[in-house]
Design a protein around this motif. Sequence first.
Motif, PDB file in Angstrom:
ATOM      1  N   ILE A  88      -3.337  30.481  18.160  1.00  0.00           N
ATOM      2  CA  ILE A  88      -3.000  29.115  17.794  1.00  0.00           C
ATOM      3  C   ILE A  88      -1.566  28.810  18.209  1.00  0.00           C
ATOM      4  N   SER A  89      -1.222  27.530  18.254  1.00  0.00           N
ATOM      5  CA  SER A  89       0.132  27.126  18.621  1.00  0.00           C
ATOM      6  C   SER A  89       1.106  27.449  17.494  1.00  0.00           C
ATOM      7  N   ILE A  90       2.405  27.348  17.802  1.00  0.00           N
ATOM      8  CA  ILE A  90       3.423  27.630  16.789  1.00  0.00           C
ATOM      9  C   ILE A  90       3.308  26.642  15.633  1.00  0.00           C
ATOM     10  N   VAL A  91       3.171  25.356  15.953  1.00  0.00           N
ATOM     11  CA  VAL A  91       3.072  24.338  14.900  1.00  0.00           C
ATOM     12  C   VAL A  91       1.831  24.569  14.051  1.00  0.00           C
TER      13      VAL A  91
ATOM     14  N   GLN B 187       6.070  14.262  23.690  1.00  0.00           N
ATOM     15  CA  GLN B 187       5.674  14.556  22.314  1.00  0.00           C
ATOM     16  C   GLN B 187       4.298  15.207  22.387  1.00  0.00           C
ATOM     17  N   GLU B 188       4.288  16.538  22.363  1.00  0.00           N
ATOM     18  CA  GLU B 188       3.028  17.260  22.471  1.00  0.00           C
ATOM     19  C   GLU B 188       3.073  18.508  21.600  1.00  0.00           C
ATOM     20  N   GLU B 189       1.891  19.086  21.386  1.00  0.00           N
ATOM     21  CA  GLU B 189       1.776  20.237  20.493  1.00  0.00           C
ATOM     22  C   GLU B 189       2.469  21.469  21.076  1.00  0.00           C
ATOM     23  N   ASN B 190       2.310  21.692  22.371  1.00  0.00           N
ATOM     24  CA  ASN B 190       2.898  22.856  23.039  1.00  0.00           C
ATOM     25  C   ASN B 190       3.796  22.400  24.177  1.00  0.00           C
ATOM     26  N   PRO B 191       5.008  21.961  23.875  1.00  0.00           N
ATOM     27  CA  PRO B 191       5.879  21.490  24.954  1.00  0.00           C
ATOM     28  C   PRO B 191       6.262  22.622  25.905  1.00  0.00           C
ATOM     29  N   MET B 192       6.535  22.249  27.139  1.00  0.00           N
ATOM     30  CA  MET B 192       7.023  23.225  28.101  1.00  0.00           C
ATOM     31  C   MET B 192       8.441  23.644  27.700  1.00  0.00           C
TER      32      MET B 192
ATOM     33  N   VAL C 187       8.193  18.074  12.160  1.00  0.00           N
ATOM     34  CA  VAL C 187       8.414  19.493  11.896  1.00  0.00           C
ATOM     35  C   VAL C 187       9.611  19.755  10.989  1.00  0.00           C
ATOM     36  N   LYS C 188      10.400  18.739  10.747  1.00  0.00           N
ATOM     37  CA  LYS C 188      11.535  18.934   9.832  1.00  0.00           C
ATOM     38  C   LYS C 188      11.078  19.084   8.386  1.00  0.00           C
ATOM     39  N   CYS C 189       9.776  18.919   8.163  1.00  0.00           N
ATOM     40  CA  CYS C 189       9.248  19.166   6.818  1.00  0.00           C
ATOM     41  C   CYS C 189       9.400  20.637   6.440  1.00  0.00           C
TER      42      CYS C 189
END
Length: 462
Positions: A320-323, A217-222, A135-137
């Motif tokens: 959709i998720s944030i990412v 390491q997941e798409e929607n972390p808690m 995500v640092k991209c």
Amino acid sequence: EVVSVHPYGVKPTGNFYMDTTKPGFLDRRAVGLGSYLRQVDDQTVSAIVEFLSPKELCVLSVVSKALYLFTQEDELWKYFVLDRFGGEFSFQHNWKSTYVHQCHPHFPFAHRPIQVSFFYSDYLFQSWRCSSLNVKCWADAPDTIDRRSNLSMEEFTREYLVPNKPVILTDVVTQWPAFKEWNEQSLIDKAGDTKFFINSNVYMTMANYMRYCRNVQEENPMYLFDHYYGEKAPQLLDDYSVPEYFSEDLFAVLGDKRPSFRWLLVGPTRAGASFHKDPNHTSAWNAVITGVKKWVMYPPNVTPPGVHPSEDGLEVVTPISIVEWFTNFYQPNKRPRTTANNNACNGKGAKKEFLECLLRPGEIIFVPTGWWHTVLNLEPSIAVTQNFCDSHNIQNVLDFMRKKKKVDLVEQFELQLQEIRPKVWQQIQQQNNNRNDNGQNAQKKTSKPLVDKSQSNFMFDF
């Protein structure tokens, strides 16, 4: 963007047509899902699989390689862990391993993914891609939100509070004890065995949650998102103070009946908040103690792409998720900071520009009332945030609360303002009178009878 190989060998659907000429090609999906499931999309297959128990999933996983893939989705096993164990679990790198470990602590289980060739699914691939993307991209885009220091109260009010314009303040948080002392271990030490609310509707101790953050390491972390942390661990409140810029807090007249207003925010990389406007049309400030956060903000009159508010604005759906929002919709600003800032704040620009920034440790951002914003952790982060209602946004707050039909709370709020803050109440009454006068004048100017009064007693008068 460099995307590594999916751990189970899944490829995007577009690769299907290129791979059909390869030796040994087999339509793994059609063969492995059978005559019925092969006819529905992958999201529907996943929805059907969700009705199964953990034991049934394990049985289904050995039926075919295609079904094996659908039974390995981390979100499935996450649900099983949280449903059975709540926040009392020790995270083991992924949710399936965590479930097995919690059920059989002494069982030497080490999950080794099976590579499945010739399976193509945008649905399964996208979820993994969002969980593994660096995500640092998104950290290289130029900031388009003003950064200021040494602002007087008058300057802040004139340049940002009254114009309803975001700003980053760089010389406030650095003076707090929290900035010098808070980190993963110190929060564990300070909080002890206190359980905090996690946005998956469970409660976890700080130590247990931090262990999860280190390994996930997941798409929607808690996300630790607790608005009672001040009551649970009051010693944390001693480590910072509300900046004078945001010190007017009219909801304080309600005492312990006030709406939720402050939150402790702790989360790993990829955690954050999807697009929303702050509750009750309040303004807010958000201060970063550790880590870096990516902020994207849209002015009140511009709905972000991919976001679907209800007609009255009371409900918001972001499917959709944030990412995934960043991968599908985000395009960095290319304008200079001042141009983009002015255009966004004025609602100008052909592309309805947004504002963006990296909020770094020791910085605090002012979030004006009504602004859409999403926040993504580019690093593990600790932050605090607080919403406030002041004499500049009080009318927006009251209007929203009435629209949301919080009648009892509005009436109590108004009574307390009359008694404790009479000058503010007079200001509200004056604003209401001005709005009524302006509305009547506008109606006189624009209303036109559709039928001549001399010809009929019936008329439409809009």
